[in-house]
Design a protein around this motif. Structure first.
Motif, PDB file in Angstrom:
ATOM      1  N   SER A  69       0.831  -1.211   0.000  1.00 15.62           N
ATOM      2  CA  SER A  69       0.000   0.000   0.000  1.00 15.62           C
ATOM      3  C   SER A  69       0.862   1.256   0.000  1.00 15.62           C
ATOM      4  CB  SER A  69      -0.925  -0.002   1.213  1.00 15.62           C
ATOM      5  OG  SER A  69      -1.912  -0.998   1.100  1.00 15.62           O
ATOM      6  N   THR A  70       1.907   1.261   0.800  1.00 18.23           N
ATOM      7  CA  THR A  70       2.815   2.411   0.829  1.00 18.23           C
ATOM      8  C   THR A  70       3.477   2.602  -0.526  1.00 18.23           C
ATOM      9  OG1 THR A  70       3.246   2.094   3.185  1.00 18.23           O
ATOM     10  CG2 THR A  70       4.840   3.403   1.955  1.00 18.23           C
ATOM     11  N   ILE A  71       3.922   1.517  -1.136  1.00 17.23           N
ATOM     12  CA  ILE A  71       4.541   1.601  -2.454  1.00 17.23           C
ATOM     13  C   ILE A  71       3.529   2.115  -3.478  1.00 17.23           C
ATOM     14  CG2 ILE A  71       5.522   0.224  -4.333  1.00 17.23           C
ATOM     15  CD1 ILE A  71       6.712  -1.614  -2.133  1.00 17.23           C
ATOM     16  N   SER A  72       2.327   1.558  -3.448  1.00 19.84           N
ATOM     17  CA  SER A  72       1.289   1.940  -4.400  1.00 19.84           C
ATOM     18  C   SER A  72       0.914   3.415  -4.272  1.00 19.84           C
ATOM     19  CB  SER A  72       0.060   1.056  -4.194  1.00 19.84           C
ATOM     20  OG  SER A  72      -1.006   1.437  -5.024  1.00 19.84           O
ATOM     21  N   GLN A  73       0.829   3.907  -3.053  1.00 19.08           N
ATOM     22  CA  GLN A  73       0.417   5.294  -2.810  1.00 19.08           C
ATOM     23  C   GLN A  73       1.457   6.305  -3.275  1.00 19.08           C
ATOM     24  OE1 GLN A  73      -0.249   5.229   1.418  1.00 19.08           O
ATOM     25  NE2 GLN A  73      -2.107   3.976   1.247  1.00 19.08           N
ATOM     26  N   ASN A  74       2.710   5.886  -3.345  1.00 17.12           N
ATOM     27  CA  ASN A  74       3.779   6.859  -3.588  1.00 17.12           C
ATOM     28  C   ASN A  74       4.468   6.708  -4.939  1.00 17.12           C
ATOM     29  OD1 ASN A  74       4.250   8.495  -0.923  1.00 17.12           O
ATOM     30  ND2 ASN A  74       3.840   6.384  -0.281  1.00 17.12           N
TER      31      ASN A  74
END
Length: 305
Positions: free
Chosen positions: A220-225
């Protein structure tokens, strides 16, 4: 003969070393003296019951999926030129035992003299998974690929296969593994323990992710950024990306017998390197699995018989 037995779904700590019946060779099989088995997430996820929906088993079972060893006896209809040869192979009925009785098939592979049995034990569940995922993500020169869990038994092979395709590789890992990952071949390193968001935003060129960890919060962190992103996971069956220009898929695809032979040849030619973190006696399986599951890996952990 002794084997590592799973009798419950209570996890790693409930594994037992037990005596089991000696095996008898069949007409089309070979008895193989086991030398090494790899410690795989496949095992401990089965031991907790996490995989029961996709891998139903009737307990008790012998754990393990792959092995390396030496052929000691062949059946009357099997290839007798295998006698005394070093081999690697798989068995759905478990491999973590001192002798394996394996049907002669296209998925039993001999090793040349210059590929050790320990190196061979890293191929199945390591190099094959990495190669399958690299192919599925259609990596090519000009791509920048982020690998999660890059220091493990699959990730170290992913780095090498991607560099063969002239891909720019960024390894995501623990800071203690930075030098190790750069030595394996990663072009850059991202420390997931410190300012991960800032580090991701500093690399907008990342357009693909190979995930070997399976942590939804990390993805999720990777996807958001990041934007315009393709994510392929070997560990997480389902994940919803946060942006419309992103895609996600899960893979456990096989490779063909010829691919295994090529990987073995690449190890023989030093085009590939097998990274082994540590080797334990098979009776120390609980310790080995706990270290593999909970520590910051630097290659594959093996059990020796």
């Amino acid at each position: 003969m002794q084997a590592i037995i799973q009798e419950s779904f209570n996890g790693i700590e409930d594994l037992k070393i037990k005596n089991i019946n000696e095996l008898r060779v069949g007409p089309l099989s070979a008895l193989i003296e086991t030398k090494y088995t790899p410690v795989l997430p496949y095992d401990w996820r089965t031991e907790t019951g996490e995989l029961r929906n996709i891998r139903p088993v009737n307990l008790p079972i012998t754990i393990g999926y792959s092995f390396s060893g030496v052929v000691k006896e062949t059946g009357i209809m099997a290839r007798n030129n295998l006698m005394g040869r070093k081999v690697i192979g798989v068995s759905q009925s478990g491999t973590s035992q001192q002798i394996n009785n394996i049907l002669i098939s296209p998925f039993l592979f001999t090793l040349p003299d210059d590929v050790s049995l320990a190196e061979g034990a890293t191929i199945i569940g390591g190099a094959d998974a990495a190669l399958s995922a690299v192919r599925k993500i259609h990596a090519e020169s000009g791509d920048t690929i982020l690998i999660t869990g890059a220091s493990g038994g699959v990730g170290t092979y992913m780095i090498q296969f991607l560099k063969m395709r002239n891909v720019h590789v960024i390894a995501l890992g623990h800071p203690q593994n930075k030098d190790f990952l750069l030595n394996v071949g990663a072009d850059e390193f991202i420390d997931y323990t410190s300012n991960l968001v800032n580090q991701l935003q500093a690399h907008p060129e990342i357009n693909r992710v190979l995930d070997t960890v399976g942590r939804p919060e990390l993805l999720s962190t990777i996807s958001q950024n990041l934007n315009n992103l393709q994510i392929i996971s070997l560990s997480l069956p389902n994940f919803s990306t946060t942006k419309s220009d992103q895609s996600f898929s899960f893979t456990q695809g096989p490779i063909m017998p010829g691919d295994y032979k090529k990987v073995i040849q690449q190890l023989s030619n030093n085009e590939l390197h097998a990274y082994i973190q540590e080797i334990f006696d098979f009776k120390d399986v609980i310790k080995a699995q706990n270290i593999s599951k909970n520590s910051h890996s630097s290659g594959r952990i093996l059990l020796q018989y």
